[in-house]
Design a protein around this motif. Sequence first.
Motif, PDB file in Angstrom:
ATOM      1  N   LYS A   1       0.838  -1.200   0.000  1.00 36.69           N
ATOM      2  CA  LYS A   1       0.000   0.000   0.000  1.00 36.69           C
ATOM      3  C   LYS A   1       0.875   1.253   0.000  1.00 36.69           C
ATOM      4  CE  LYS A   1      -3.454   2.831   1.299  1.00 36.69           C
ATOM      5  NZ  LYS A   1      -4.464   3.302   0.412  1.00 36.69           N
ATOM      6  N   ILE A   2       1.902   1.267   0.828  1.00 36.74           N
ATOM      7  CA  ILE A   2       2.801   2.413   0.903  1.00 36.74           C
ATOM      8  C   ILE A   2       3.507   2.630  -0.437  1.00 36.74           C
ATOM      9  CG2 ILE A   2       4.969   3.210   1.945  1.00 36.74           C
ATOM     10  CD1 ILE A   2       3.929   1.921   4.591  1.00 36.74           C
ATOM     11  N   ASP A   3       3.919   1.544  -1.080  1.00 35.26           N
ATOM     12  CA  ASP A   3       4.612   1.652  -2.365  1.00 35.26           C
ATOM     13  C   ASP A   3       3.722   2.197  -3.472  1.00 35.26           C
ATOM     14  OD1 ASP A   3       7.146   0.922  -1.597  1.00 35.26           O
ATOM     15  OD2 ASP A   3       6.956  -1.165  -2.227  1.00 35.26           O
ATOM     16  N   THR A   4       2.399   2.120  -3.316  1.00 41.96           N
ATOM     17  CA  THR A   4       1.501   2.634  -4.353  1.00 41.96           C
ATOM     18  C   THR A   4       1.221   4.126  -4.193  1.00 41.96           C
ATOM     19  OG1 THR A   4      -0.518   2.102  -3.120  1.00 41.96           O
ATOM     20  CG2 THR A   4       0.359   0.403  -4.613  1.00 41.96           C
ATOM     21  N   LEU A   5       1.609   4.707  -3.068  1.00 39.76           N
ATOM     22  CA  LEU A   5       1.415   6.146  -2.881  1.00 39.76           C
ATOM     23  C   LEU A   5       2.350   6.876  -3.838  1.00 39.76           C
ATOM     24  CD1 LEU A   5       1.254   6.133   1.009  1.00 39.76           C
ATOM     25  CD2 LEU A   5      -0.662   6.278  -0.581  1.00 39.76           C
ATOM     26  N   ASP A   6       1.821   7.865  -4.556  1.00 43.68           N
ATOM     27  CA  ASP A   6       2.591   8.426  -5.657  1.00 43.68           C
ATOM     28  C   ASP A   6       3.707   9.373  -5.267  1.00 43.68           C
ATOM     29  OD1 ASP A   6       0.012  10.746  -6.577  1.00 43.68           O
ATOM     30  OD2 ASP A   6      -0.205   9.033  -5.285  1.00 43.68           O
ATOM     31  N   ASP A   7       3.703   9.960  -4.079  1.00 48.29           N
ATOM     32  CA  ASP A   7       4.741  10.950  -3.790  1.00 48.29           C
ATOM     33  C   ASP A   7       6.027  10.357  -3.228  1.00 48.29           C
ATOM     34  OD1 ASP A   7       3.340  10.345  -1.466  1.00 48.29           O
ATOM     35  OD2 ASP A   7       3.790  12.272  -0.552  1.00 48.29           O
ATOM     36  N   VAL A   8       5.990   9.161  -2.667  1.00 50.01           N
ATOM     37  CA  VAL A   8       7.204   8.544  -2.133  1.00 50.01           C
ATOM     38  C   VAL A   8       7.181   7.065  -2.475  1.00 50.01           C
ATOM     39  CG1 VAL A   8       8.535   8.014  -0.060  1.00 50.01           C
ATOM     40  CG2 VAL A   8       7.280  10.163  -0.180  1.00 50.01           C
ATOM     41  N   LYS A   9       8.130   6.612  -3.255  1.00 48.53           N
ATOM     42  CA  LYS A   9       8.250   5.187  -3.582  1.00 48.53           C
ATOM     43  C   LYS A   9       9.364   4.603  -2.719  1.00 48.53           C
ATOM     44  CE  LYS A   9       5.363   5.065  -7.058  1.00 48.53           C
ATOM     45  NZ  LYS A   9       4.144   4.357  -7.025  1.00 48.53           N
TER      46      LYS A   9
END
Length: 151
Positions: A89-97
């Motif tokens: 889920k965190i990896d899908t957030l667009d501002d921080v990979k």
Amino acid sequence: MFGLVIGDWTPFSIDTVRLMMTMFDRDMSGTIDFQEFAGLWRYIEDWKKCFRTFDRDNSGSIDRSELLSALTAFGFRISQQVVDILVKKIDTLDDVKSKTGRGDIGFDRFIYACVTVKTLSDSFRNLDTNNDGWIELNYDSFLMMSISNKI
């Protein structure tokens, strides 16, 4: 809230700020007063100590197993599968990979993960009236709980 910065002076992501605001806005006013901010500040300091403890190589990020250990140290009993879904889920957030593509997360996303788990755990505990680790939800209750957590 945008005055809060991570240790390297970068601001927290808007997603993390929203989660922290939701968690510490006790009177649901849409803002946090001095008392609420003081609580937030103490919590961030605790997160920093915990993060540094689990960032053993001082790389500025922790991996999935370290995240599980950190959440366990915070008192949450969750499985590796839950951590895997959380990191995805965190990896899908667009501002921080993730830095490496392996699911390593920095301090900002560490806080996001901790707040997410705490918020969901608190919602679960409110429904687990006999503290046995089980709840029964109908579809409507599930949707209301999910939407109110805005994750």
